[in-house]
Design an enzyme around this catalytic site. Structure first.
Site, PDB file in Angstrom:
ATOM      1  N   LYS A  67      -0.422 -45.182   7.498  1.00 24.70           N
ATOM      2  CA  LYS A  67      -1.175 -46.397   7.145  1.00 24.70           C
ATOM      3  C   LYS A  67      -0.218 -47.539   6.827  1.00 24.70           C
ATOM      4  O   LYS A  67       0.911 -47.332   6.379  1.00 24.70           O
ATOM      5  CB  LYS A  67      -2.136 -46.167   5.977  1.00 24.70           C
ATOM      6  CG  LYS A  67      -1.502 -45.882   4.611  1.00 24.70           C
ATOM      7  CD  LYS A  67      -1.161 -47.115   3.793  1.00 24.70           C
ATOM      8  CE  LYS A  67      -0.077 -46.795   2.789  1.00 24.70           C
ATOM      9  NZ  LYS A  67       0.623 -47.742   2.093  1.00 24.70           N
ATOM     10  N   ASP A 118      -4.069 -42.803  -1.737  1.00 27.36           N
ATOM     11  CA  ASP A 118      -4.213 -43.134  -0.315  1.00 27.36           C
ATOM     12  C   ASP A 118      -4.886 -42.022   0.488  1.00 27.36           C
ATOM     13  O   ASP A 118      -5.203 -42.214   1.662  1.00 27.36           O
ATOM     14  CB  ASP A 118      -2.834 -43.358   0.329  1.00 27.36           C
ATOM     15  CG  ASP A 118      -2.091 -44.553  -0.253  1.00 27.36           C
ATOM     16  OD1 ASP A 118      -2.732 -45.421  -0.865  1.00 27.36           O
ATOM     17  OD2 ASP A 118      -0.854 -44.614  -0.066  1.00 27.36           O
TER      18      ASP A 118
HETATM   19  P1  ATP Z   1       2.928 -44.263  -0.231  1.00 29.75           P
HETATM   20  O1  ATP Z   1       2.963 -45.294   0.846  1.00 29.75           O
HETATM   21  O2  ATP Z   1       1.674 -43.433  -0.251  1.00 29.75           O
HETATM   22  O3  ATP Z   1       3.305 -44.756  -1.560  1.00 29.75           O
HETATM   23  P2  ATP Z   1       5.344 -43.281   0.871  1.00 29.75           P
HETATM   24  O4  ATP Z   1       5.038 -43.409   2.316  1.00 29.75           O
HETATM   25  O5  ATP Z   1       6.248 -44.303   0.299  1.00 29.75           O
HETATM   26  O6  ATP Z   1       4.023 -43.159   0.068  1.00 29.75           O
HETATM   27  P3  ATP Z   1       5.584 -40.448   1.156  1.00 29.75           P
HETATM   28  O7  ATP Z   1       6.332 -40.122   2.406  1.00 29.75           O
HETATM   29  O8  ATP Z   1       4.120 -40.291   1.171  1.00 29.75           O
HETATM   30  O9  ATP Z   1       6.006 -41.892   0.630  1.00 29.75           O
HETATM   31  O10 ATP Z   1       6.213 -39.507   0.033  1.00 29.75           O
HETATM   32  C1  ATP Z   1       6.411 -39.868  -1.266  1.00 29.75           C
HETATM   33  C2  ATP Z   1       6.949 -38.632  -1.986  1.00 29.75           C
HETATM   34  O11 ATP Z   1       5.933 -37.628  -1.992  1.00 29.75           O
HETATM   35  C3  ATP Z   1       8.130 -37.988  -1.294  1.00 29.75           C
HETATM   36  O12 ATP Z   1       9.347 -38.535  -1.717  1.00 29.75           O
HETATM   37  C4  ATP Z   1       8.003 -36.534  -1.689  1.00 29.75           C
HETATM   38  O13 ATP Z   1       8.704 -36.298  -2.887  1.00 29.75           O
HETATM   39  C5  ATP Z   1       6.526 -36.334  -1.994  1.00 29.75           C
HETATM   40  N1  ATP Z   1       5.837 -35.478  -0.987  1.00 29.75           N
HETATM   41  C6  ATP Z   1       5.129 -34.395  -1.246  1.00 29.75           C
HETATM   42  N2  ATP Z   1       4.639 -33.867  -0.112  1.00 29.75           N
HETATM   43  C7  ATP Z   1       5.019 -34.626   0.883  1.00 29.75           C
HETATM   44  C8  ATP Z   1       4.819 -34.577   2.284  1.00 29.75           C
HETATM   45  N3  ATP Z   1       4.106 -33.618   2.879  1.00 29.75           N
HETATM   46  N4  ATP Z   1       5.371 -35.555   3.017  1.00 29.75           N
HETATM   47  C9  ATP Z   1       6.074 -36.553   2.424  1.00 29.75           C
HETATM   48  N5  ATP Z   1       6.305 -36.619   1.108  1.00 29.75           N
HETATM   49  C10 ATP Z   1       5.788 -35.681   0.329  1.00 29.75           C
END
Ligand code: ATP
Length: 317
Positions: free
Chosen positions: A28, A155
């Protein structure tokens, strides 16, 4: 007390899937991310417009005697595959809700960058809910799945639904935006390394206290109006992200990425969510391809990808 339904019972033939279930789930971006005050529960009040784009993780669920997770792709070797992983947490949450044993072998093919501001972890949670629901034959509605999703992360409900949607509360209250069936074309500039979402919110609070954050975004009306038109130039003028100042403060080099997109002729560029991924709006698919090549050549990010949106949320197939 009712006994938990066991995936390996004879029921197996009637309920659920004996073969693998493959679910594709999109990333997203927030076309508008308005961040309100910090609430008593530690979350900020949000007013956001989510938009699902065509960068996908794929989760395959197979029958198993326990719950296990393996993975390949983005973040392999870095991301914990234990109970802290959102895919595992989602499988446990669904099993608890439906009263079944959480037995499955999950495999994740990750293309959504880790901690990139594209909600990859939330996407994997949504994919695990949809995949395990099909594997275990628990037959929940999308709204029921979205209800479980809300406890897993703000989200996650959006990634069950996909498309373009308004998010309120802490982002978990989602209502679809009815717009004309238009595809918008994006260039996604993936950075080296991630940014922590909680750290980005803390930095925004700090900048606001110091009076150095930009003016908070107002209502989503302008953006929602723009989505009803088919002109990307109109949409370009309405994109905005209150977390952008925080992401730029934590990662000043992102200013160069945004400038490179602008120099390449993008209609607009914003940091996605809490960053560090930047997304650029293009006129059409060919324009997106050209901008992606130019931004890549500028050496301001790890890689660029082209994507379109809106696309559906987590789906089997
Ligand atoms: P958002 O945009 O929802 O704030 P993001 O895209 O910045 O999130 P994500 O990749 O969703 O970040 O991951 C944030 C943290 O969630 C990661 O650093 C990790 O520690 C934890 N996490 C747990 N499970 C997962 C997964 N399946 N994939 C990615 N991160 C995960």
């Amino acid at each position: 007390m009712t006994e938990a339904w066991r995936p390996d019972d004879d029921d197996d033939q009637r309920r659920g899937s004996s073969g693998p279930v493959r679910v594709r789930v999109p990333a997203k971006v927030n076309l508008h991310l308005g961040v309100g005050p910090l609430r008593r529960d530690g979350y900020h009040e949000l007013n956001t417009v989510y938009h699902a784009i065509s960068i996908y993780d794929e989760l395959t669920a197979r029958r198993g005697d326990t719950l296990t997770l393996t993975m390949e792709g983005e973040g392999a070797g870095e991301l914990a595959l234990d109970d802290s992983n959102l895919a595992i947490r989602a499988a446990h949450a669904l099993a608890g809700y439906a009263g079944v044993l959480p037995h499955a072998r999950l495999h994740l093919r990750k293309q959504i960058p880790l901690a990139g501001g594209l909600a990859g972890g939330s996407a994997d949670a949504a994919a695990a809910l949809v995949a395990c629901d099909a594997l275990w034959g628990t037959g929940l509605s999308r709204d029921e799945l979205a209800g479980i999703a809300a406890d897993l992360g703000s989200d996650v409900p959006f990634l069950i639904h996909g498309g373009t949607a308004l998010g309120t509360g802490r982002g978990e209250a989602v209502s679809p935006v009815l717009a004309r069936p238009t595809s918008w074309h994006w260039v996604v500039a993936v950075a080296d390394g991630g940014l922590s979402t909680p750290a980005a919110y803390r930095e925004l609070d700090r900048l606001r206290d110091a009076g150095t954050a930009g003016t908070p975004l107002g209502s989503t009306d302008g953006l929602l109006g723009a989505l009803r038109q088919r002109d990307p130039r109109v949409l370009a003028g309405c994109l905005g992200n209150d977390l952008q100042d925080a992401a730029l403060s934590m990662r000043p080099a992102l200013a160069d990425t945004l400038k490179a997109g602008e120099a390449a002729g993008a209609l607009a560029g914003i940091v996605s969510g809490s960053g560090p991924t930047c997304v650029f709006l293009a006129r059409d698919a060919a324009d997106a391809q050209r901008i992606a090549t130019e931004v890549q050549a500028a050496g301001v990010c790890r890689e660029t990808r082209v994507a379109h949106g809106p696309v559906p949320g987590a789906r089997v197939g």
